[in-house]
Enzyme design. Sequence first.
Site, PDB file in Angstrom:
ATOM      1  N   LYS A 190     -56.435 -28.928 -81.790  1.00 17.34           N
ATOM      2  CA  LYS A 190     -56.552 -28.293 -80.213  1.00 17.34           C
ATOM      3  C   LYS A 190     -56.435 -28.945 -79.480  1.00 17.34           C
ATOM      4  O   LYS A 190     -55.598 -28.686 -78.406  1.00 17.34           O
ATOM      5  CB  LYS A 190     -57.544 -27.459 -81.250  1.00 17.34           C
ATOM      6  N   ARG A 230     -53.460 -30.059 -73.749  1.00 20.16           N
ATOM      7  CA  ARG A 230     -52.743 -30.768 -73.571  1.00 20.16           C
ATOM      8  C   ARG A 230     -51.268 -30.967 -73.526  1.00 20.16           C
ATOM      9  O   ARG A 230     -50.741 -30.745 -72.399  1.00 20.16           O
ATOM     10  CB  ARG A 230     -53.090 -32.033 -73.878  1.00 20.16           C
ATOM     11  N   GLY A 248     -63.455 -23.978 -74.113  1.00 18.78           N
ATOM     12  CA  GLY A 248     -64.920 -24.629 -73.396  1.00 18.78           C
ATOM     13  C   GLY A 248     -63.493 -25.449 -72.803  1.00 18.78           C
ATOM     14  O   GLY A 248     -63.455 -26.343 -71.507  1.00 18.78           O
ATOM     15  N   ARG A 293     -71.844 -22.037 -70.756  1.00 17.44           N
ATOM     16  CA  ARG A 293     -71.751 -23.426 -70.895  1.00 17.44           C
ATOM     17  C   ARG A 293     -71.779 -23.320 -69.216  1.00 17.44           C
ATOM     18  O   ARG A 293     -71.378 -23.294 -68.318  1.00 17.44           O
ATOM     19  CB  ARG A 293     -70.437 -23.833 -71.656  1.00 17.44           C
ATOM     20  N   GLN A 302     -63.401 -33.900 -71.743  1.00 17.47           N
ATOM     21  CA  GLN A 302     -63.170 -33.100 -71.262  1.00 17.47           C
ATOM     22  C   GLN A 302     -63.335 -33.854 -69.765  1.00 17.47           C
ATOM     23  O   GLN A 302     -62.955 -32.917 -68.617  1.00 17.47           O
ATOM     24  CB  GLN A 302     -64.099 -31.799 -71.420  1.00 17.47           C
ATOM     25  N   ASP A 355     -67.436 -32.567 -83.041  1.00 17.11           N
ATOM     26  CA  ASP A 355     -66.737 -31.339 -83.133  1.00 17.11           C
ATOM     27  C   ASP A 355     -68.054 -31.267 -84.838  1.00 17.11           C
ATOM     28  O   ASP A 355     -67.488 -30.099 -85.574  1.00 17.11           O
ATOM     29  CB  ASP A 355     -65.262 -31.379 -83.107  1.00 17.11           C
ATOM     30  N   LYS A 399     -72.409 -26.751 -76.659  1.00 16.46           N
ATOM     31  CA  LYS A 399     -70.913 -26.736 -77.426  1.00 16.46           C
ATOM     32  C   LYS A 399     -71.400 -24.698 -76.955  1.00 16.46           C
ATOM     33  O   LYS A 399     -71.546 -24.233 -76.847  1.00 16.46           O
ATOM     34  CB  LYS A 399     -70.953 -27.461 -78.827  1.00 16.46           C
ATOM     35  N   ARG A 403     -66.717 -23.279 -85.513  1.00 13.82           N
ATOM     36  CA  ARG A 403     -67.087 -24.336 -86.717  1.00 13.82           C
ATOM     37  C   ARG A 403     -68.441 -23.649 -87.019  1.00 13.82           C
ATOM     38  O   ARG A 403     -68.835 -24.509 -87.826  1.00 13.82           O
ATOM     39  CB  ARG A 403     -67.421 -25.593 -85.123  1.00 13.82           C
TER      40      ARG A 403
HETATM   41  C1  S3P Z   1     -62.569 -31.859 -76.329  1.00 12.20           C
HETATM   42  C2  S3P Z   1     -63.937 -32.452 -76.271  1.00 12.20           C
HETATM   43  C3  S3P Z   1     -64.829 -32.746 -77.069  1.00 12.20           C
HETATM   44  C4  S3P Z   1     -65.051 -31.443 -77.819  1.00 12.20           C
HETATM   45  C5  S3P Z   1     -63.621 -30.478 -77.804  1.00 12.20           C
HETATM   46  C6  S3P Z   1     -62.477 -31.392 -77.287  1.00 12.20           C
HETATM   47  C7  S3P Z   1     -60.862 -32.394 -75.749  1.00 12.20           C
HETATM   48  O1  S3P Z   1     -66.321 -32.002 -75.934  1.00 12.20           O
HETATM   49  O2  S3P Z   1     -65.994 -31.697 -78.565  1.00 12.20           O
HETATM   50  O3  S3P Z   1     -63.497 -29.127 -78.738  1.00 12.20           O
HETATM   51  O4  S3P Z   1     -60.138 -31.393 -75.923  1.00 12.20           O
HETATM   52  O5  S3P Z   1     -61.086 -33.055 -74.184  1.00 12.20           O
HETATM   53  P1  S3P Z   1     -66.851 -33.176 -74.868  1.00 12.20           P
HETATM   54  O6  S3P Z   1     -65.235 -33.772 -74.236  1.00 12.20           O
HETATM   55  O7  S3P Z   1     -66.574 -32.095 -73.551  1.00 12.20           O
HETATM   56  O8  S3P Z   1     -67.342 -33.499 -75.966  1.00 12.20           O
END
Ligand code: S3P
Length: 450
Positions: free
Chosen positions: A28, A33, A101, A129, A176, A327, A354, A402
């Site tokens: 994912k 990206r 998110g 969130r 993120q 995750d 989350k 999840r």
């Molecule tokens: C992700 C970063 C994670 C993860 C999310 C995917 C990403 O979140 O929990 O499912 O693709 O950058 P955080 O970076 O906020 O921990």
Amino acid sequence: MTHSLPLSPMRAHQSRGLQGRFHLPGDKSVSHRSLMFGAMALGETRITGLLESGDIMSTADAMRAYGATITRNDDGSWSVTGCGVGGFSEPDNVIDFGNAGTGVRLVMGLAAGYDFASTFVGDASLSKRPMGRVLNPLRDMGVQVLGRSGDRLPLTLQGPQTLAPITYRVPVASAQVKSAVLLAGLHAPGITSVIEPVMTRDHTEKMLQGFGADLSVETDQDGVRTISLQGHPTLKACSIAVPGDPSSAAFALVAALIVPGSEIVIENLLLNPTRTGLIDTLIEMGGDIRIENERLEGGETVGDIRVKSSDLKGVTVPADRAPSMIDEYPVLAIAAAFAEGETRMDGLEELRVKESDRLSAVAAGLAVNGVDHEEGPASLVVRGTGHPPAGGGTVETHLDHRIAMSFLTMGLASKEPVTVDDAAIIATSFPSFKPTMERLGAEFSEGATQ
Ligand code: S3P
């Protein structure tokens, strides 16, 4: 939007040994990206193995709204014809990210580079969130944010005429946040730097380099990383083969460990070390897990994983492992419920923000299924007996894919079936979860009863 759909309950039943060799849908994080970076590149980016899930389709729609052309080809690959860095046009409408998110936070970084309004909305889960973690550094770069107090969606962002490059020390371990600042930095003159005290998944850094960005990473003796990016690059389209998602593999992996008589092989999985904390932990618990055919593809480590059912024992999971398995804690809690002894997980504060408050959702699910556990502010202790837990409960998923998949995994080996109140939300990350698991021998039924 997802929250207006009726709930779709599903039940998992004790299953006979899981068997099979199979591929999983694409990762994912890499899929999001691929679409975003393709949309900022010049030329046609060709993607094979793209995850075709709700979250990723939201990102595809967002990139189309900014002017990129994105199509699915007859052979199942995807083509993205990008607009170049700085080449997006103003969307005609609000951008709905549904449950995603990662999608919305990274695209906020992109939106920061434009002197026009982008308005973001999401489902009931995403609207709860925190977005301040991304908005604060973007504000430092000159972005104006309009929205409700507490920085929750819906929100409108408008970039300045010229974005200011910044040096930003990420206050939470979050790929993120890191990525949003770097993606904004692509649109700022000069060098934007992100200081990352605790390493998180590094797909943004690696993939931007692959698209031709001038990006360097320095790591000091304490492991603190400084990522420096030169703004206004020309990104060039490339070919991407997205490997299988280790976070989706986690459910099959734990299922094979806890369902007696199982042996499965998951092929072509992404094994980037920033993503393999669950595998390390399950091996420490006594899981019979072997990595085969490990290789480097497109700059990423990939491999096949062979898993056999195993007697597990409780362990203490070091808090500093959290970013590499963030995750995967819900499904680790399921493995721990079948293990003998206490499994202690610390450093879980991020689980509270989350898709749901995962710490309390997991604790509630364990409680209704007869598992001895203790929830702390940022910790979880699960006490297994070495025998299958009772099961028999109905778990509230709180729009969290999840949570749904973790407790369905539990029901494949608990004494009584486990029901989740909504399985429709699984489509955000792993639409083929049910048929994939059924092909291995997992037994599910749909609806509130039987
Ligand atoms: C992700 C970063 C994670 C993860 C999310 C995917 C990403 O979140 O929990 O499912 O693709 O950058 P955080 O970076 O906020 O921990």
